[in-house]
Every structure is written in structure tokens, then in C-alpha cells.
Design an enzyme around this catalytic site. Structure first.
Site, PDB file in Angstrom:
ATOM      1  N   LYS A   1       0.806  -1.237   0.000  1.00  0.00           N
ATOM      2  CA  LYS A   1       0.000   0.000   0.000  1.00  0.00           C
ATOM      3  C   LYS A   1       0.837   1.284   0.000  1.00  0.00           C
ATOM      4  CE  LYS A   1      -2.584  -2.405  -0.813  1.00  0.00           C
ATOM      5  NZ  LYS A   1      -3.013  -2.294  -2.212  1.00  0.00           N
TER       6      LYS A   1
ATOM      7  N   HIS B   1       8.044  -7.514  -1.394  1.00  0.00           N
ATOM      8  CA  HIS B   1       7.700  -6.816  -0.148  1.00  0.00           C
ATOM      9  C   HIS B   1       8.657  -7.241   0.964  1.00  0.00           C
ATOM     10  CE1 HIS B   1       4.179  -4.932  -1.693  1.00  0.00           C
ATOM     11  NE2 HIS B   1       3.395  -5.987  -1.709  1.00  0.00           N
TER      12      HIS B   1
ATOM     13  N   THR C   1       2.206  -0.235  -7.253  1.00  0.00           N
ATOM     14  CA  THR C   1       1.631  -0.299  -8.600  1.00  0.00           C
ATOM     15  C   THR C   1       2.124   0.890  -9.437  1.00  0.00           C
ATOM     16  OG1 THR C   1      -0.322  -1.134  -7.450  1.00  0.00           O
ATOM     17  CG2 THR C   1      -0.586  -0.615  -9.789  1.00  0.00           C
ATOM     18  N   TRP C   2       2.189   2.042  -8.811  1.00  0.00           N
ATOM     19  CA  TRP C   2       2.629   3.268  -9.480  1.00  0.00           C
ATOM     20  C   TRP C   2       4.112   3.194  -9.833  1.00  0.00           C
ATOM     21  CZ3 TRP C   2       3.460   8.509  -6.561  1.00  0.00           C
ATOM     22  CH2 TRP C   2       3.680   9.535  -7.494  1.00  0.00           C
TER      23      TRP C   2
ATOM     24  N   GLY D   1      -5.211   7.570  -4.745  1.00  0.00           N
ATOM     25  CA  GLY D   1      -3.893   7.949  -5.273  1.00  0.00           C
ATOM     26  C   GLY D   1      -3.445   9.328  -4.828  1.00  0.00           C
TER      27      GLY D   1
HETATM   28  P1  A3P Z   1      -4.809   4.819  -1.841  1.00  0.00           P
HETATM   29  O1  A3P Z   1      -5.530   3.642  -1.280  1.00  0.00           O
HETATM   30  O2  A3P Z   1      -4.374   5.785  -0.774  1.00  0.00           O
HETATM   31  O3  A3P Z   1      -5.541   5.501  -2.938  1.00  0.00           O
HETATM   32  P2  A3P Z   1       0.140  -0.521  -3.688  1.00  0.00           P
HETATM   33  O4  A3P Z   1       0.303  -0.420  -5.171  1.00  0.00           O
HETATM   34  O5  A3P Z   1       1.450  -0.583  -2.969  1.00  0.00           O
HETATM   35  O6  A3P Z   1      -0.800  -1.596  -3.300  1.00  0.00           O
HETATM   36  O7  A3P Z   1      -0.481   0.867  -3.202  1.00  0.00           O
HETATM   37  C1  A3P Z   1      -1.784   1.236  -3.547  1.00  0.00           C
HETATM   38  C2  A3P Z   1      -1.915   2.720  -3.330  1.00  0.00           C
HETATM   39  O8  A3P Z   1      -1.259   3.424  -4.399  1.00  0.00           O
HETATM   40  C3  A3P Z   1      -3.368   3.158  -3.369  1.00  0.00           C
HETATM   41  O9  A3P Z   1      -3.441   4.287  -2.496  1.00  0.00           O
HETATM   42  C4  A3P Z   1      -3.528   3.552  -4.840  1.00  0.00           C
HETATM   43  O10 A3P Z   1      -4.628   4.379  -5.100  1.00  0.00           O
HETATM   44  C5  A3P Z   1      -2.200   4.256  -5.079  1.00  0.00           C
HETATM   45  N1  A3P Z   1      -1.855   4.333  -6.520  1.00  0.00           N
HETATM   46  C6  A3P Z   1      -2.052   3.389  -7.466  1.00  0.00           C
HETATM   47  N2  A3P Z   1      -1.639   3.838  -8.652  1.00  0.00           N
HETATM   48  C7  A3P Z   1      -1.189   5.100  -8.467  1.00  0.00           C
HETATM   49  C8  A3P Z   1      -0.654   6.097  -9.342  1.00  0.00           C
HETATM   50  N3  A3P Z   1      -0.513   5.881 -10.629  1.00  0.00           N
HETATM   51  N4  A3P Z   1      -0.288   7.277  -8.799  1.00  0.00           N
HETATM   52  C9  A3P Z   1      -0.435   7.509  -7.474  1.00  0.00           C
HETATM   53  N5  A3P Z   1      -0.936   6.620  -6.602  1.00  0.00           N
HETATM   54  C10 A3P Z   1      -1.308   5.419  -7.087  1.00  0.00           C
END
Ligand code: A3P
Length: 334
Positions: free
Chosen positions: A78, A145, A82-83, A302
């Protein structure tokens, strides 16, 4: 006449996983806590590993052979994995796949970034399999992770580059709360924010304790800045161009003056933006191949600072106190 109804099958991530006798013997001796979605967390060498990933963790430690040209993205769940996977893929492959808006064939437009940058524990070595990585051309991009202490020995001994992304724990808690409730089976009800908060504060979060995870990589980045790059989600949000350029330098592929003039930095950031990725069909409808988690579960808001809308003043105070205590003297702050 009505036909007998077959119960809809559970998504893969809620199905029980087959464990080898060796794994069962190991986890039977470990401290165990209930996980937030399903299964348990097991405390192994100081960190809490979900039941479904522990075999993959052990298999990656045993079998992964790092190459000096590898790039490994390490995160706590979290944190924006993904970003950053999308950014790393677009950055490293920008010569083959132009990130400009005219290129309708860019792999990120039709693939979720988790498929392009596979994870050790939930993809490549999931369920203890040993993947054939011979078809991966350098630089190979992977993610994990795993805490720094648990990385495969070959990663620590090679010149492989590790990019570590972390995030303000307040936003991680909020993100984890939404994510786990989305994935829980309806019959199990939902976790309250208070439950998730207290569980996180006790250190019992997937691949946590959070503070030990970040401290390990923080120290690693200070001791070996040429192989460990440390970045926060909030910094990346605030000054994405600056940090993307730093990342490119670190990975040995800085932007040339021609690329700067062509706007390649902005093109990568636009391609990987939350607005762009979350609206793609593949991310609205697809699922992860090994675990069946819907891609859309990785896109919520995000943003940095959503905790302000959710956490109480008492929660903020408690978490700030823990963070200060745990990171005292390290120079790391959130
Ligand atoms: P939120 O739940 O605060 O929106 P992970 O990829 O480690 O599981 O993290 C998920 C978090 O990254 C989520 O946060 C998601 O919305 C956010 N996220 C996913 N893609 C993103 C992007 N392109 N830019 C910024 N945040 C992103």
C-alpha cells in the site's frame, strides 16, 4: 423445475493454499496472528509474513540468482507499488517503448504494471514454484515486499539496484483498511478502521513491522547509496520530475538533453499518472494472474494525506508517538 445452485467459487486469494509439510512444520513453531483478509500472519525472523506468501518468500531466498543489471523494487504493501512499477518499466524501457501519447502500443496501456514487473512472493515464486527467468532480457525488473534483511543473499552480494518506496504510515493504514475490506469475503464482514489501526501499531501488518521495514532500507541506502535508492510516495507526488530524474541517474540511464527537449520526463509521468492508469480497460476489468486480485483494487484515490479525512486526533497522536520512538536517531521522518 429449478436447477440446483452451485455456490460461486471463491476468488483465488480467498482460497486456502496448499502448504508443504516443511512449511507447516515451520509455521507451527512461529507466533501467529489472524490476517486482515484471510489466513494468518506468521512472525518469521522478526517480520510478519502472510500464510499464502511464506512459501514464495522462502523459495525466492533459496533460488533467486541476482544479476548485476537487475532492478528490484522493494515496498511495504500500500505504499504505491503499482505506481512505481509503472514508472520503472516506462523509464527503463523508454528506448523500445516510447512513452509519448502518440504511442498507442505502449505495454502499460494493455498490461497492469504487476504483470510487467513481477513480484517474488505473489507471482514468480508464489506457492514455492521455481520460475524460468532465462527469457528475461536485462535489465530485469522485479519487485518484493521482503524486508532488506530477508532479501535473497544473491541480491545483497550483487551490484543489483534496489529501489525502495515507502509512504507515510497514516496513509498506508487508510489504504490498507479500504483494500482489505474490499478483498474480504462478504460473509466475513468488514474490519473497522480502529482494528486495522491497532493491528498496524502493534507491528502486525503484512511484511511489517512497518518501522523495521523502512529502517532496514533507510540504513541500507545510507550505507550503500550506489545500490539502494530510498524514496517516499509523498516526495514523488510533490516533485515527480525531480525524483524521476534522480531515479534515472541512480539506475545509470539519465535523460539526455535531447530527451529533455522532447519532454520524455513529462510523458512518462503522464503515462503513469493515477488518472491515466486507473481509467484504462485493463486496470478496470483485469485480475492478477496468480492471485486473482482485481487490478482495480490497486487504484483508489492515489493522493497523499487522505488520512486527514479518516484518522482521529487520538490515532494521529498515538501513531506519531510510535513513529518518533521507532525512528529516533535515524534521521528518517514522516
Ligand atoms: P490509496 O488507497 O491511498 O488511494 P500498492 O500499489 O502498494 O498496493 O499501493 C496502492 C496505493 O497506491 C493506493 O493508495 C492507490 O490508489 C495508489 N496508486 C495506485 N496507482 C497510483 C498512481 N498511478 N499514482 C499515485 N498513486 C497510485
Amino acid at each position: 423445475m429449478s436447477l440446483p445452485q452451485t455456490p460461486p467459487s471463491l476468488p483465488q486469494y480467498l482460497q486456502e493454499i496448499e502448504l508443504s509439510q516443511e512449511t507447516r512444520d515451520l509455521i507451527s513453531k512461529l507466533p501467529t496472528e489472524k490476517a486482515l483478509i484471510s489466513g494468518n500472519l506468521h512472525q518469521y525472523k522478526g517480520f510478519w509474513f502472510p500464510t499464502r506468501y511464506i512459501q514464495g518468500v522462502l523459495a525466492s531466498q533459496k533460488h533467486f540468482q541476482a544479476q548485476d543489471t537487475d532492478i528490484l523494487l522493494a515496498t511495504t504493501p500500500k505504499s504505491g507499488t503499482t505506481w512505481l512499477k509503472a514508472i520503472l518499466f516506462a523509464l527503463v524501457n523508454r528506448v523500445h517503448y516510447h512513452p509519448d501519447p502518440q504511442n498507442q502500443d505502449h505495454p502499460l496501456l494493455t498490461n497492469n504494471s504487476h504483470a510487467l514487473v513481477p513480484s517474488f512472493e505473489s507471482n514468480l515464486y508464489f506457492k514455492k514454484q521455481i520460475p524460468d527467468l532465462t527469457s528475461y532480457a536485462p535489465p530485469r525488473l522485479f519487485s518484493a515486499h521482503l524486508p532488506l534483511e530477508s532479501l535473497p543473499q544473491s541480491v545483497k552480494e550483487s551490484a543489483c539496484k534496489v529501489v525502495y518506496l515507502c509512504r507515510n504510515p497514516k496513509d498506508i493504514i487508510v489504504s490498507l483498511w479500504h483494500y482489505t475490506n474490499r478483498l474480504r469475503h462478504r460473509s466475513m464482514g468488514t474490519n473497522s478502521l480502529e482494528e486495522v489501526f491497532q493491528y498496524f501499531c502493534r507491528g502486525v501488518s503484512p511484511f511489517g513491522p512497518f518501522w523495521d521495514h523502512v529502517s532496514g532500507y533507510w540504513k541500507g541506502s545510507l550505507e550503500r547509496p550506489e545500490t539502494v535508492f530510498f524514496i517516499k510516495y509523498e516526495e514523488m507526488k510533490e516533485q515527480p520530475g525531480l525524483h524521476l530524474r534522480r531515479l534515472a541517474e541512480f539506475l545509470g540511464c539519465p535523460f539526455s538533453p535531447e530527451e529533455e527537449a522532447q519532454g520524455v520526463v513529462d510523458n512518462i509521468l503522464r503515462l503513469c499518472s493515477f488518472e491515466n492508469l486507473s481509467n484504462l480497460d485493463v486496470n478496470k476489468t483485469g485480475k492478477l494472474s496468480k492471485t486473482g486480485v482485481e487490478h482495480s483494487a490497486f487504484f483508489r484515490r492515489g493522493e497523499a494525506g487522505d488520512w486527514r479525512n479518516c484518522l482521529t486526533a487520538e490515532m494521529v497522536e498515538q501513531l506519531d508517538r510510535i513513529t518518533e520512538e521507532k525512528l529516533q536517531g535515524s534521521g528518517l521522518k514522516f
